[in-house]
Design a protein around this motif. Structure first.
Motif, PDB file in Angstrom:
ATOM      1  N   SER A   1     -28.445 -16.587 -40.961  1.00 35.47           N
ATOM      2  CA  SER A   1     -28.808 -16.102 -39.632  1.00 35.47           C
ATOM      3  C   SER A   1     -28.645 -17.232 -38.632  1.00 35.47           C
ATOM      4  O   SER A   1     -28.620 -18.398 -38.997  1.00 35.47           O
ATOM      5  N   ARG A   2     -28.546 -16.888 -37.367  1.00 34.14           N
ATOM      6  CA  ARG A   2     -28.302 -17.889 -36.337  1.00 34.14           C
ATOM      7  C   ARG A   2     -29.430 -18.922 -36.273  1.00 34.14           C
ATOM      8  O   ARG A   2     -29.188 -20.121 -36.192  1.00 34.14           O
TER       9      ARG A   2
ATOM     10  N   SER B   1     -19.740 -20.927 -36.031  1.00 34.16           N
ATOM     11  CA  SER B   1     -20.679 -19.977 -36.631  1.00 34.16           C
ATOM     12  C   SER B   1     -20.284 -19.613 -38.058  1.00 34.16           C
ATOM     13  O   SER B   1     -20.840 -18.687 -38.638  1.00 34.16           O
ATOM     14  N   ASP B   2     -19.324 -20.326 -38.622  1.00 34.66           N
ATOM     15  CA  ASP B   2     -18.858 -20.001 -39.972  1.00 34.66           C
ATOM     16  C   ASP B   2     -19.598 -20.819 -41.030  1.00 34.66           C
ATOM     17  O   ASP B   2     -20.117 -21.906 -40.754  1.00 34.66           O
ATOM     18  N   ASP B   3     -19.628 -20.266 -42.224  1.00 34.46           N
ATOM     19  CA  ASP B   3     -20.313 -20.931 -43.337  1.00 34.46           C
ATOM     20  C   ASP B   3     -19.669 -22.253 -43.751  1.00 34.46           C
ATOM     21  O   ASP B   3     -20.380 -23.230 -44.011  1.00 34.46           O
ATOM     22  N   PRO B   4     -18.330 -22.306 -43.844  1.00 34.35           N
ATOM     23  CA  PRO B   4     -17.713 -23.565 -44.288  1.00 34.35           C
ATOM     24  C   PRO B   4     -18.089 -24.763 -43.424  1.00 34.35           C
ATOM     25  O   PRO B   4     -18.299 -25.862 -43.949  1.00 34.35           O
ATOM     26  N   SER B   5     -18.178 -24.567 -42.116  1.00 33.76           N
ATOM     27  CA  SER B   5     -18.516 -25.709 -41.251  1.00 33.76           C
ATOM     28  C   SER B   5     -19.935 -26.188 -41.516  1.00 33.76           C
ATOM     29  O   SER B   5     -20.210 -27.393 -41.495  1.00 33.76           O
ATOM     30  N   LEU B   6     -20.849 -25.236 -41.777  1.00 30.71           N
ATOM     31  CA  LEU B   6     -22.232 -25.617 -42.055  1.00 30.71           C
ATOM     32  C   LEU B   6     -22.328 -26.346 -43.400  1.00 30.71           C
ATOM     33  O   LEU B   6     -22.971 -27.402 -43.510  1.00 30.71           O
ATOM     34  N   LYS B   7     -21.676 -25.773 -44.408  1.00 35.21           N
ATOM     35  CA  LYS B   7     -21.712 -26.410 -45.733  1.00 35.21           C
ATOM     36  C   LYS B   7     -21.046 -27.785 -45.701  1.00 35.21           C
ATOM     37  O   LYS B   7     -21.502 -28.729 -46.352  1.00 35.21           O
ATOM     38  N   GLY B   8     -19.972 -27.879 -44.933  1.00 29.36           N
ATOM     39  CA  GLY B   8     -19.285 -29.167 -44.818  1.00 29.36           C
ATOM     40  C   GLY B   8     -20.165 -30.215 -44.164  1.00 29.36           C
ATOM     41  O   GLY B   8     -20.168 -31.382 -44.585  1.00 29.36           O
ATOM     42  N   ALA B   9     -20.920 -29.806 -43.152  1.00 36.75           N
ATOM     43  CA  ALA B   9     -21.793 -30.748 -42.451  1.00 36.75           C
ATOM     44  C   ALA B   9     -22.907 -31.246 -43.369  1.00 36.75           C
ATOM     45  O   ALA B   9     -23.223 -32.446 -43.402  1.00 36.75           O
ATOM     46  N   VAL B  10     -23.514 -30.314 -44.098  1.00 38.79           N
ATOM     47  CA  VAL B  10     -24.599 -30.707 -45.014  1.00 38.79           C
ATOM     48  C   VAL B  10     -24.052 -31.603 -46.124  1.00 38.79           C
ATOM     49  O   VAL B  10     -24.671 -32.608 -46.491  1.00 38.79           O
TER      50      VAL B  10
END
Lengths: 96, 137
Positions: free
Chosen positions: B34-35, B110-119
């Motif tokens: 979620s956002r 807002s995509d999952d890959p960018s979030l996972k990549g950042a973490v």
């Protein structure tokens, strides 16, 4: 309380739990510290981490300003370099 | 004194463990998409990276001081400081650069890959600092 509120509280609690753990370890280590420099270093470290977490939780940190945060790191390291060089020069003064 | 020279290595794990714990909590608590959860994850990870950065800067200062104090001559001190700055530290700095840039990218996407990549980048730099400082959870 909304889900977001709950998450924020949990995030804050988690962060301060971590900071608390650091403080507890620092305090325990202080008991075994043998030099004044050790005490100073512990306190500097604890203050740095707690300040950083507190600033982030207060919303002062801007995630998107990546270059500013990178520059901050470079500035800190450059200051460390200058200090170490100055200390070395002071310890081994150049001859006449 | 040996105790003093070893000291920075004893401090770093505490800093990094704290930062890593925050990041892991963030990942676990906000793994959904979620956002608001995404924003919270990015923010918590960002705070963890900032904590690791500031902790590393303190360690760096004390590590360089220890190198300076252990030197037996000006030349030896300069060489030892140069070796640390040129051979060991750049990888850590680059890790922070990647972590901050991927976090910034994730904050504007807002995509999952960018979030996972950042973490993942955040955890990578924290692990790299732990490896350099000899810290272990």
């Amino acid at each position: 309380m909304t889900t977001k509120d709950a998450q924020r509280i949990m995030a804050i609690a988690s962060s301060w739990l971590g900071a608390g753990e650091t403080l507890a370890k620092a305090a325990a280590s202080l008991l075994g510290a043998r030099t004044e420099q050790q005490v100073v270093t512990y306190l500097e470290t604890v203050i740095a981490i707690v300040d950083s977490i507190a600033a982030g939780l207060d919303g002062h940190a801007d995630v998107e300003s990546a270059n500013d945060h990178i520059q901050t790191l470079n500035d800190l390291l450059a200051a460390n370099d200058r200090q170490a060089d100055a200390d070395l020069d002071s310890r081994f003064p150049a001859g006449p | 004194m040996p105790e003093f020279r070893r000291f920075p290595r004893a401090v770093a794990p505490h800093i990094l463990l704290t930062a890593a714990l925050v990041a892991v909590y963030a990942l676990v608590l906000s793994s959904a998409c979620s956002r608001s959860q995404r924003t919270d994850t990015i923010h918590a990870t960002f705070v963890a990276v900032n904590g690791a950065r500031d902790g590393f800067a303190v360690w760096d200062k004390n590590h360089q001081h220890a190198i300076m104090e252990s030197a037996r001559s000006r030349e030896e001190g300069r060489d030892a400081l140069a070796r640390y700055r040129e051979a060991q530290r750049p990888a850590i700095v680059e890790g922070f650069v990647v972590a901050y840039q991927t976090l910034a990218a994730a904050a504007t996407a807002s995509d999952d890959p960018s979030l996972k990549g950042a973490v993942a980048a955040a955890m990578h730099v924290i692990d790299a600092v732990k490896a350099l400082t000899g810290g272990a959870p």
